[in-house]
Design an enzyme around this catalytic site. Structure first.
Site, PDB file in Angstrom:
ATOM      1  N   HIS A   1      -3.932   3.487   2.390  1.00 16.20           N
ATOM      2  CA  HIS A   1      -3.532   4.249   1.206  1.00 16.20           C
ATOM      3  C   HIS A   1      -3.955   3.545  -0.093  1.00 16.20           C
ATOM      4  O   HIS A   1      -3.448   3.886  -1.170  1.00 16.20           O
ATOM      5  CB  HIS A   1      -2.019   4.470   1.194  1.00 16.20           C
ATOM      6  CG  HIS A   1      -1.543   5.430   2.246  1.00 16.20           C
ATOM      7  ND1 HIS A   1      -1.902   6.764   2.248  1.00 16.20           N
ATOM      8  CD2 HIS A   1      -0.751   5.248   3.336  1.00 16.20           C
ATOM      9  CE1 HIS A   1      -1.341   7.357   3.295  1.00 16.20           C
ATOM     10  NE2 HIS A   1      -0.637   6.463   3.965  1.00 16.20           N
TER      11      HIS A   1
ATOM     12  N   GLU B   1       0.802  -1.227   0.000  1.00 15.92           N
ATOM     13  CA  GLU B   1       0.000   0.000   0.000  1.00 15.92           C
ATOM     14  C   GLU B   1       0.834   1.277   0.000  1.00 15.92           C
ATOM     15  O   GLU B   1       0.297   2.357  -0.217  1.00 15.92           O
ATOM     16  CB  GLU B   1      -0.973  -0.010   1.181  1.00 15.92           C
ATOM     17  CG  GLU B   1      -0.338   0.195   2.528  1.00 15.92           C
ATOM     18  CD  GLU B   1      -0.988   1.343   3.295  1.00 15.92           C
ATOM     19  OE1 GLU B   1      -2.100   1.746   2.943  1.00 15.92           O
ATOM     20  OE2 GLU B   1      -0.348   1.828   4.235  1.00 15.92           O
TER      21      GLU B   1
ATOM     22  N   HIS C   1      -4.319  -4.361   8.992  1.00 15.86           N
ATOM     23  CA  HIS C   1      -3.668  -3.069   8.792  1.00 15.86           C
ATOM     24  C   HIS C   1      -4.276  -2.086   9.784  1.00 15.86           C
ATOM     25  O   HIS C   1      -5.358  -1.527   9.554  1.00 15.86           O
ATOM     26  CB  HIS C   1      -3.906  -2.604   7.343  1.00 15.86           C
ATOM     27  CG  HIS C   1      -2.966  -1.540   6.899  1.00 15.86           C
ATOM     28  ND1 HIS C   1      -1.690  -1.803   6.460  1.00 15.86           N
ATOM     29  CD2 HIS C   1      -3.121  -0.191   6.809  1.00 15.86           C
ATOM     30  CE1 HIS C   1      -1.095  -0.667   6.117  1.00 15.86           C
ATOM     31  NE2 HIS C   1      -1.944   0.319   6.323  1.00 15.86           N
TER      32      HIS C   1
END
Length: 264
Positions: free
Chosen positions: A68, A39, A150
């Protein structure tokens, strides 16, 4: 089953490190499947089709993402056509792409699930409920399941590890770019690591140039973060999974600097 996981790849320095080191890691661990978090791969924000294609050419079998994900607009043009890339599954139902993929390589099959935390990050659907849903679906096809969570808060990551203990093979955290020292195999057989760390410049701040980060901390004013191109370090993890049970048999952190690699 042997699985190699590579932490958040940050910009050109991170990509260069992966390209250089991956052959050595393959020789050492002989993994059946290689997964990487991408990412931050494109100048620290998002990923492009070209970069994803390079990763696959280098031998990476699956790519996970994070907050992201949408920073490069061209992703909208190809994410639905690339089954080896997964974005957080608890994004809004209208989001393109997928949050789980079945990766087949080396005669093995691994389910990879990507989830994003809610503490100190933009609001999304509940990652724990989404984990229930996807793990149940995955176990219909394979007991070998890797979950990339994440998330910002260590407490939220640890909670997810315990929540999926005995149901996932490996719960690995990404996002903070700092590798933690709590690698363990939980009582139910799930390998767990709060954060896998990053691949990129070790001379910056989380892979970014120091000056702009220091300016923001000192002044409280906006600053444009630029990926640092200094000497790199590479972080990740290796896990060995019993395919019959889905339980982890071995977990090992990977931590290497550019200087280490030059001495190989």
């Amino acid at each position: 089953m042997k699985v190699l996981f590579i932490g958040d790849i940050v910009g050109n320095a991170g990509r260069d490190a992966v390209k250089r080191v991956l052959p050595s890691l393959r020789e050492k661990y002989n993994p059946h499947i290689i997964i990487a978090n991408g990412e931050n791969a494109a100048a620290g924000r998002g990923i492009t089709r070209k970069i994803a294609s390079e990763f696959f050419e280098w031998g990476i079998h699956g790519i996970t993402m994070g907050n992201h994900t949408w920073d490069n607009r061209d992703l909208f043009e190809w994410i639905d056509d690339e089954p080896r890339l997964v974005r957080p599954a608890n994004f809004a139902p209208e989001a393109p792409g997928q949050g789980m993929a079945m990766i087949k390589a080396g005669g093995k099959q691994l389910a990879i699930i990507n989830l994003q935390g809610r503490a100190f990050l933009p609001p999304n659907d509940c990652p724990f409920r989404k984990a229930d849903e996807l793990v149940e679906q995955a176990r219909e096809k394979t007991k070998a399941i890797l979950v990339d969570f994440h998330a910002e808060a260590t407490s939220e990551k640890i909670a997810m590890g315990w929540y999926l203990d005995g149901r996932a093979s490996f719960v690995v955290g990404t996002h903070t770019h700092v590798q933690t020292n709590d690698d363990t195999i939980l009582p139910g057989g799930t390998a767990y690591l709060t954060d896998s760390g990053m691949v990129g410049s070790k001379e910056g701040v989380l892979g970014m140039q120091r000056d702009s980060v220091l300016y923001k901390f000192k002044t409280g004013l906006p600053a444009r973060f630029v990926v640092d191109e200094g000497k790199w370090h590479l972080h990740g993890a290796f896990v060995q999974i019993d395919e019959a049970t889905g339980k982890a048999e071995r977990l090992e952190k990977i931590r290497m600097t550019e200087e280490d690699w030059l001495l190989l």
